[in-house]
Write an enzyme that holds these catalytic residues in place. Structure first.
Site, PDB file in Angstrom:
ATOM      1  N   ASN A   9       0.810  -1.257   0.142  1.00 24.61           N
ATOM      2  CA  ASN A   9      -0.127   0.016   0.010  1.00 24.61           C
ATOM      3  C   ASN A   9       0.890   1.239   0.132  1.00 24.61           C
ATOM      4  O   ASN A   9       1.285   1.786   0.937  1.00 24.61           O
ATOM      5  CB  ASN A   9      -0.912   0.064   1.375  1.00 24.61           C
ATOM      6  CG  ASN A   9      -1.639   1.121   1.381  1.00 24.61           C
ATOM      7  OD1 ASN A   9      -1.799   2.041   0.422  1.00 24.61           O
ATOM      8  ND2 ASN A   9      -2.576   1.289   2.292  1.00 24.61           N
ATOM      9  N   TRP A  10       1.066   1.838  -1.173  1.00 20.91           N
ATOM     10  CA  TRP A  10       1.787   2.960  -1.274  1.00 20.91           C
ATOM     11  C   TRP A  10       1.280   4.344  -0.846  1.00 20.91           C
ATOM     12  O   TRP A  10       2.173   5.180  -0.624  1.00 20.91           O
ATOM     13  CB  TRP A  10       2.349   3.076  -2.746  1.00 20.91           C
ATOM     14  CG  TRP A  10       3.115   2.089  -3.399  1.00 20.91           C
ATOM     15  CD1 TRP A  10       3.547   0.865  -2.623  1.00 20.91           C
ATOM     16  CD2 TRP A  10       3.930   2.056  -4.541  1.00 20.91           C
ATOM     17  NE1 TRP A  10       4.292   0.215  -3.479  1.00 20.91           N
ATOM     18  CE2 TRP A  10       4.466   1.035  -4.602  1.00 20.91           C
ATOM     19  CE3 TRP A  10       3.786   3.040  -5.674  1.00 20.91           C
ATOM     20  CZ2 TRP A  10       5.399   0.623  -5.922  1.00 20.91           C
ATOM     21  CZ3 TRP A  10       4.379   2.644  -6.733  1.00 20.91           C
ATOM     22  CH2 TRP A  10       5.036   1.429  -6.997  1.00 20.91           C
ATOM     23  N   LYS A  11       0.132   4.239  -0.318  1.00 18.13           N
ATOM     24  CA  LYS A  11      -0.365   5.369   0.047  1.00 18.13           C
ATOM     25  C   LYS A  11      -0.401   6.658  -0.907  1.00 18.13           C
ATOM     26  O   LYS A  11      -0.173   6.701  -1.940  1.00 18.13           O
ATOM     27  CB  LYS A  11      -0.298   5.759   1.701  1.00 18.13           C
ATOM     28  CG  LYS A  11      -0.175   4.614   2.540  1.00 18.13           C
ATOM     29  CD  LYS A  11      -0.403   4.597   3.858  1.00 18.13           C
ATOM     30  CE  LYS A  11      -0.504   3.407   4.671  1.00 18.13           C
ATOM     31  NZ  LYS A  11      -0.403   3.653   6.142  1.00 18.13           N
ATOM     32  N   HIS A  94      -9.721   1.191   4.740  1.00 18.03           N
ATOM     33  CA  HIS A  94      -8.565   1.563   5.447  1.00 18.03           C
ATOM     34  C   HIS A  94      -8.907   2.599   6.543  1.00 18.03           C
ATOM     35  O   HIS A  94      -9.629   3.377   6.568  1.00 18.03           O
ATOM     36  CB  HIS A  94      -7.512   2.133   4.327  1.00 18.03           C
ATOM     37  CG  HIS A  94      -6.159   2.036   4.915  1.00 18.03           C
ATOM     38  ND1 HIS A  94      -5.718   3.028   5.941  1.00 18.03           N
ATOM     39  CD2 HIS A  94      -5.120   1.020   4.840  1.00 18.03           C
ATOM     40  CE1 HIS A  94      -4.523   2.994   6.322  1.00 18.03           C
ATOM     41  NE2 HIS A  94      -4.255   1.493   5.701  1.00 18.03           N
ATOM     42  N   GLU A 166      -6.056  -5.088  10.308  1.00 21.77           N
ATOM     43  CA  GLU A 166      -5.036  -4.143  10.767  1.00 21.77           C
ATOM     44  C   GLU A 166      -5.467  -3.306  11.840  1.00 21.77           C
ATOM     45  O   GLU A 166      -6.205  -2.367  11.882  1.00 21.77           O
ATOM     46  CB  GLU A 166      -5.137  -2.917   9.417  1.00 21.77           C
ATOM     47  CG  GLU A 166      -4.714  -3.361   8.165  1.00 21.77           C
ATOM     48  CD  GLU A 166      -3.854  -2.573   7.176  1.00 21.77           C
ATOM     49  OE1 GLU A 166      -2.931  -2.695   6.451  1.00 21.77           O
ATOM     50  OE2 GLU A 166      -4.529  -1.328   6.943  1.00 21.77           O
ATOM     51  N   SER A 214       2.485  -2.093  10.299  1.00 24.32           N
ATOM     52  CA  SER A 214       3.861  -2.021  10.701  1.00 24.32           C
ATOM     53  C   SER A 214       4.558  -3.292   9.985  1.00 24.32           C
ATOM     54  O   SER A 214       5.637  -3.607  10.841  1.00 24.32           O
ATOM     55  CB  SER A 214       4.239  -1.457  11.767  1.00 24.32           C
ATOM     56  OG  SER A 214       3.800  -0.159  12.244  1.00 24.32           O
ATOM     57  N   GLY A 235       2.561  -1.176   4.403  1.00 21.63           N
ATOM     58  CA  GLY A 235       2.621   0.220   3.861  1.00 21.63           C
ATOM     59  C   GLY A 235       3.771   0.830   3.754  1.00 21.63           C
ATOM     60  O   GLY A 235       4.413   0.583   2.574  1.00 21.63           O
TER      61      GLY A 235
HETATM   62  P1  PGA Z   1       1.999   0.376   7.636  1.00 15.51           P
HETATM   63  O1  PGA Z   1       0.681   0.864   6.799  1.00 15.51           O
HETATM   64  O2  PGA Z   1       2.785  -0.784   7.235  1.00 15.51           O
HETATM   65  O3  PGA Z   1       2.975   1.630   7.293  1.00 15.51           O
HETATM   66  O4  PGA Z   1       1.833   0.435   9.152  1.00 15.51           O
HETATM   67  C1  PGA Z   1      -0.104  -0.310   6.585  1.00 15.51           C
HETATM   68  C2  PGA Z   1      -1.326  -0.008   6.232  1.00 15.51           C
HETATM   69  O5  PGA Z   1      -1.507   1.087   6.546  1.00 15.51           O
HETATM   70  O6  PGA Z   1      -1.912  -0.689   5.267  1.00 15.51           O
END
Ligand code: PGA
Length: 259
Positions: A9-11, A94, A166, A214, A235
């Site tokens: 997930n590149w956001k 999300h 999550e 994370s 992410g």
């Molecule tokens: P993160 O994000 O790995 O940076 O905690 C995961 C997500 O929000 O899908």
């Protein structure tokens, strides 16, 4: 055995040029693997150019969001219908969308419904906040999120859904406290149990449940070893091609060990 699914997930990161460089580096490092499916969720803007760059046998595409109406006067939105044939998955619900964009249970249900209507697998994210965890509300929160989101679907539709557990407190955006695999396992079981109660044994067995919060190259093996976990949703680590390809490599290794 179900294919293990690793979705990056590149956001809201990387412009078109940067995204193209990262996808090239990832493609160079990973291999096509029968037992592991690799997907990336870049920004909406980069989906189209990336679709022309990737080998879809190697990398599947996911969108990070979409709107539940198929078309019309909804300024600024992109529909699932427009993403049909472009992406295989869309992330829905999300926690950043629930919290920053106030998406409630019903909006998320309508997005899951729209995804299925348009032949796209929704990656439904569920998870409790830190406060809900300390108040002992985790089971109820997960139950409500899962049951409402799936409520317009048939058992056959549910087999196409991916659920990502999550815990909000474990996502880097919201604190990034590391969730121990022993804490994750009962919630994965609970999600499958909730689906089984509603849609039966077959739907529950077919459903893929992945973990996110994370996840990086160090923690990935511990989560992948949990029985019932069918993949990961990293992410921030997915923006680093070394870390992301290492996560994929852990999945390659573990698919040979898992029953
Ligand atoms: P993160 O994000 O790995 O940076 O905690 C995961 C997500 O929000 O899908």
């Amino acid at each position: 055995m179900k294919r293990v699914l690793i979705i990056g997930n590149w956001k809201m990161n990387l412009n078109v040029h940067e995204a193209s460089i990262l996808v090239k580096r990832i493609s160079d490092l990973i291999q096509v693997h029968r037992e592991v499916e690799v997907a990336i969720a870049p920004s909406m803007l980069t989906l189209q150019p990336i679709s022309q760059q990737i080998d879809t046998r190697k990398i599947s595409l996911a969108a990070q969001n979409a709107y539940y109406k198929d078309e019309g006067a909804y300024t600024g939105e992109v529909s699932f219908n427009m993403l049909r044939n472009l992406v295989k998955y869309v992330i829905v619900g999300h926690s950043e969308r629930r919290i920053y964009f106030h998406e409630d249970l019903e909006v998320i249900r309508d997005k899951v419904t729209a995804a299925i209507r348009n032949d796209i697998s929704p990656v439904l994210c569920v998870g409790e906040s830190h406060q809900e965890k300390t108040e002992g509300e985790t089971k109820r929160v997960i139950h409500d999120q899962v049951t409402t989101a799936l409520s317009n679907l048939t058992a056959e539709d549910v087999e196409k859904v991916v659920i990502a557990y999550e815990p909000v407190w474990a996502i880097s955006t919201f604190g990034g406290e590391l969730a121990k695999p022993s804490v994750v396992k009962p919630i994965i079981d609970l999600i499958r149990y909730n689906v089984k109660e509603l849609y039966g044994e077959k739907a529950a067995a077919s459903l893929r449940i992945i973990y996110g919060g994370s996840v990086d190259d160090q923690t990935a093996p511990g989560y992948l070893e949990i029985e019932g976990v069918n993949g990961l949703l990293p992410g921030s680590a997915s923006l680093n091609y070394h870390k992301f390809s290492e996560i994929v490599n852990s999945a390659y290794r573990l698919t040979h060990k898992k029953p």
